[in-house]
Design an enzyme around this catalytic site. Structure first.
Site, PDB file in Angstrom:
ATOM      1  N   LYS A 249       7.174  20.933  75.738  1.00 48.05           N
ATOM      2  CA  LYS A 249       7.022  22.523  75.418  1.00 48.05           C
ATOM      3  C   LYS A 249       7.911  23.625  75.324  1.00 48.05           C
ATOM      4  CE  LYS A 249       4.573  19.993  71.731  1.00 48.05           C
ATOM      5  NZ  LYS A 249       4.847  19.921  70.861  1.00 48.05           N
TER       6      LYS A 249
ATOM      7  N   TYR B  23       3.652  16.633  79.814  1.00 46.53           N
ATOM      8  CA  TYR B  23       3.957  17.517  78.248  1.00 46.53           C
ATOM      9  C   TYR B  23       4.564  19.275  78.208  1.00 46.53           C
ATOM     10  CZ  TYR B  23       1.130  18.745  74.011  1.00 46.53           C
ATOM     11  OH  TYR B  23       1.021  20.059  72.776  1.00 46.53           O
TER      12      TYR B  23
END
Length: 243
Positions: free
Chosen positions: A156, A152
């Site tokens: 990002k 994740y």
């Protein structure tokens, strides 16, 4: 800058996205509330905005598909005359340790978080009116480096990189491009799968000693979408001081 400003909020049907859509509407913007799969929730957001005296429509589409997002942008432009603010809250989060992480999950997450952000940013760069603002979304985990967040956080980190570049590519347009990086925020995306002990531990980390609320993040977006014109090409960590 137009008086009748218009915003498109991806992932605007729930969580942080809904809070952002309602906050921008409260500032007088007409809002396109984007959804990927749950039109009912988007319609609820539109109804809430209308009840509060604002203007909004629901627009659907897969953020990673160029044609679908072009149609979503066009629907907002037809309804309200243009687009001045694009806020890209849409994203997915799958957690797991690197050694055991599913590459299928990695591909799915990166498709939404990286390709999806790029597609939306591309449409925004082509269509947004001069004097506008583009706001992407990252996460404070890019700095906090919590275990199980590698995939994740990597997705990002890519969002932060493209934000910095796009801000420079928009030179001459008076368009700002920034990223908001929330800390632990009480949304279904964050709370799902966590037991109470983990939630309590994370809530105790910031000096303000609580989880963020979607409305806290929406206030940061409202700054970047409105009066914060001298903030550009930045990552703003909205996390209560956790890092």
């Amino acid at each position: 800058m137009p008086d009748n400003r218009v915003a498109l909020v991806t992932g605007g049907s729930g969580g942080i996205g809904r809070a952002v859509a309602e906050r921008l509407a409260a500032d007088g913007m007409a809002v396109g509330v984007h959804y990927a799969g749950n039109k009912g929730r988007a319609d609820e957001t539109v109804a809430a905005i209308g009840k509060a005296g604002g203007q909004a429509i629901a627009v659907g589409g897969d953020v990673a598909e160029e044609a679908e997002m072009a149609s979503a942008f066009e629907a907002v432009e037809v309804a309200f005359g243009g687009i001045d603010v694009v806020v890209n809250t849409a994203g997915v989060m799958v957690l797991g340790r690197v050694a055991e992480f599913s590459l299928d999950d990695l591909d799915r997450m990166h498709r939404v978080n990286i390709r999806g952000t790029f597609v939306v940013a591309q449409q925004a760069a082509r269509r947004i009116r001069d004097g506008g603002a583009i706001v992407n979304f990252s996460t404070s985990v890019t700095r906090l480096a919590f275990p199980e967040y590698a995939g994740y956080a990597a997705s990002k980190g890519a969002v932060e990189a493209m934000t910095m570049v796009l801000a420079r590519e928009m030179r001459g347009r008076d368009v700002t491009v920034n990223t908001v990086a929330p800390g632990p925020t009480a949304t279904p995306l964050f709370l799902d799968g966590k037991d109470q002990a983990v939630i309590d531990h994370l809530a105790a980390q910031p000096p303000l000693e609580r989880l963020g609320a979607p409305e806290d993040i929406a206030e940061t977006v409202a700054l970047l979408a409105g009066p914060g014109r001298w903030v550009n090409g930045q990552v703003l960590f909205a996390n209560g001081g956790i890092a």
